[in-house]
Design an enzyme around this catalytic site. Structure first.
Site, PDB file in Angstrom:
ATOM      1  N   GLU A 178       0.475  -4.678   6.222  1.00  0.00           N
ATOM      2  CA  GLU A 178       1.234  -4.139   5.087  1.00  0.00           C
ATOM      3  C   GLU A 178       1.085  -2.626   5.011  1.00  0.00           C
ATOM      4  O   GLU A 178       0.171  -2.048   5.587  1.00  0.00           O
ATOM      5  CB  GLU A 178       0.771  -4.760   3.769  1.00  0.00           C
ATOM      6  CG  GLU A 178      -0.725  -4.867   3.583  1.00  0.00           C
ATOM      7  CD  GLU A 178      -1.471  -3.566   3.489  1.00  0.00           C
ATOM      8  OE1 GLU A 178      -0.932  -2.618   2.879  1.00  0.00           O
ATOM      9  OE2 GLU A 178      -2.590  -3.466   4.021  1.00  0.00           O
ATOM     10  N   GLU A 320      -2.735  -2.188   7.123  1.00  0.00           N
ATOM     11  CA  GLU A 320      -1.758  -2.120   8.219  1.00  0.00           C
ATOM     12  C   GLU A 320      -1.737  -3.369   9.082  1.00  0.00           C
ATOM     13  O   GLU A 320      -0.849  -3.549   9.893  1.00  0.00           O
ATOM     14  CB  GLU A 320      -2.009  -0.927   9.158  1.00  0.00           C
ATOM     15  CG  GLU A 320      -1.998   0.430   8.545  1.00  0.00           C
ATOM     16  CD  GLU A 320      -2.261   1.527   9.565  1.00  0.00           C
ATOM     17  OE1 GLU A 320      -2.426   1.223  10.778  1.00  0.00           O
ATOM     18  OE2 GLU A 320      -2.313   2.704   9.171  1.00  0.00           O
TER      19      GLU A 320
END
Length: 354
Positions: A178, A320
């Site tokens: 994300e 991430e």
């Protein structure tokens, strides 16, 4: 909250016969009983998810869901919202941590614009390069400290988008990532609302707030909980407090669970999407491998709520999908041991006392 479509259903994976077969194989490999520790439990889980005693992980997909948050304007992050779109470009250019790790481990990388405040230019898919999918619901959510972050219709659209993303991807493993300035606030809010954990305990520094910044963040999040006091059910809480990337990821998790894909969960924010999905479909958790316990204080509390045992504890707090990528070789090793390691009988090795 009513949806105009049916969410994917995750069937219970309990299969006593398969579990006995898997455990028998693990117990009779050329090693002392249980000598590979948690790798054996991981191998057992992967066999159960994939429904075979010869599990193979195929075409693994690292998907990074990106979106912006109205709460960011309240100073809940050490970084400005522009960093969201800038990091999306960095993912696509191959310069981010998750980009490097995905290349290293042979993970196909897809970035999904779920609601980034700035339009990301579409580009043609190139073999071996990250893929960009445009599923923008809106240019960022509203400020949850004064009312719902998104409408019911927007939340439904994001959920559906996540389902569609997974349906279109090959393989049997989904690794969650994300990006979104302000999204540790969303994770804290969902943990507080759905699990009753205090904001004092589950709110941390995020991207690097100092002590005064953390106190300011807690005050803003308390306002968000008060402004959305009636949003107590999972989907209502997701719409009121969540982000477009978290809602899209929730839909992706539900779809992946229905398809019996292995779901590798990264850190605090991806765990928040799994929390919502699991409140809707508890069997989702049978498919989830939790990569690590992050340095964000709320993550350990969320893992406890999910009764999850993460594979790694390295103080990671980047997000991430970086932790999921780092844990990936452990999944590969677990499958390889189950498939390829000889039994005592096949290798002609005497058993204990033999």
């Amino acid at each position: 909250m009513q949806l105009p479509f049916e969410l994917p259903r995750a069937a219970d994976l309990s299969d006593p016969a398969l579990t006995r077969t898997l455990q028998h194989q693990l117990d009779h490999k050329t090693k002392p009983l249980g000598a590979l520790g948690r790798l054996e439990a991981l191998a057992l889980q992967l066999g159960q998810i994939l429904g075979t005693d010869q599990p193979t992980l195929q075409a693994p997909q690292m998907v990074v869901f990106a979106g912006d948050h109205g709460l960011a304007a309240r100073g809940v992050s050490a970084y400005p919202s522009d960093v969201t779109w800038q990091m999306v470009e960095n993912f696509l250019a191959g310069g981010a941590a998750v980009s490097v790790l995905a290349r290293q481990h042979g993970l196909a990388l897809t970035v999904v614009d779920c609601g980034v405040a700035r339009d990301i230019a579409p580009r043609a898919a190139t073999p071996g390069q990250p893929q960009l999918l445009l599923h923008k619901v809106a240019p960022g959510t509203q400020d949850a400290s004064v009312g719902p972050a998104m409408t019911a219709a927007q939340c439904a659209q994001a959920l559906h988008n996540g389902m569609e993303v997974v349906r279109a991807l090959p393989g049997n493993a989904l690794l969650l990532g994300e990006m979104g300035i302000g999204n540790t606030s969303v994770a804290s809010l969902l943990l507080a609302r759905l699990c009753g954990v205090s904001l004092q305990d589950c709110t941390g520094a995020g991207t690097g707030l100092d002590a005064a910044g953390i106190e300011r963040k807690r005050a803003v999040l308390a306002q968000a909980l008060a402004a959305n006091a009636t949003a107590t059910e999972p989907l209502a809480a997701l719409a009121a407090l969540g982000g477009f990337e978290v809602a899209t990821m929730t839909g992706a998790v539900l779809q992946a669970a229905q398809e019996r894909r292995v779901i590798v969960v990264d850190g605090f924010i991806t765990s928040a999407a799994v929390l919502v999905a699991a409140r809707l479909q508890p069997a989702v958790l049978q498919r989830c491998v939790f990569a690590h316990s992050s340095g964000e204080p709320g993550h350990a509390l969320m893992l406890a709520q999910l009764q999850a045992k993460p594979l790694l504890d390295m103080g990671l707090r980047l997000g991430e999908g970086s932790g999921a990528a780092l844990a990936w070789p452990l999944l590969q090793s677990a499958c390889a041991v189950l498939r390829e390691m000889a039994s005592f009988e096949a290798a002609g090795v005497a058993t204990q006392g033999g």
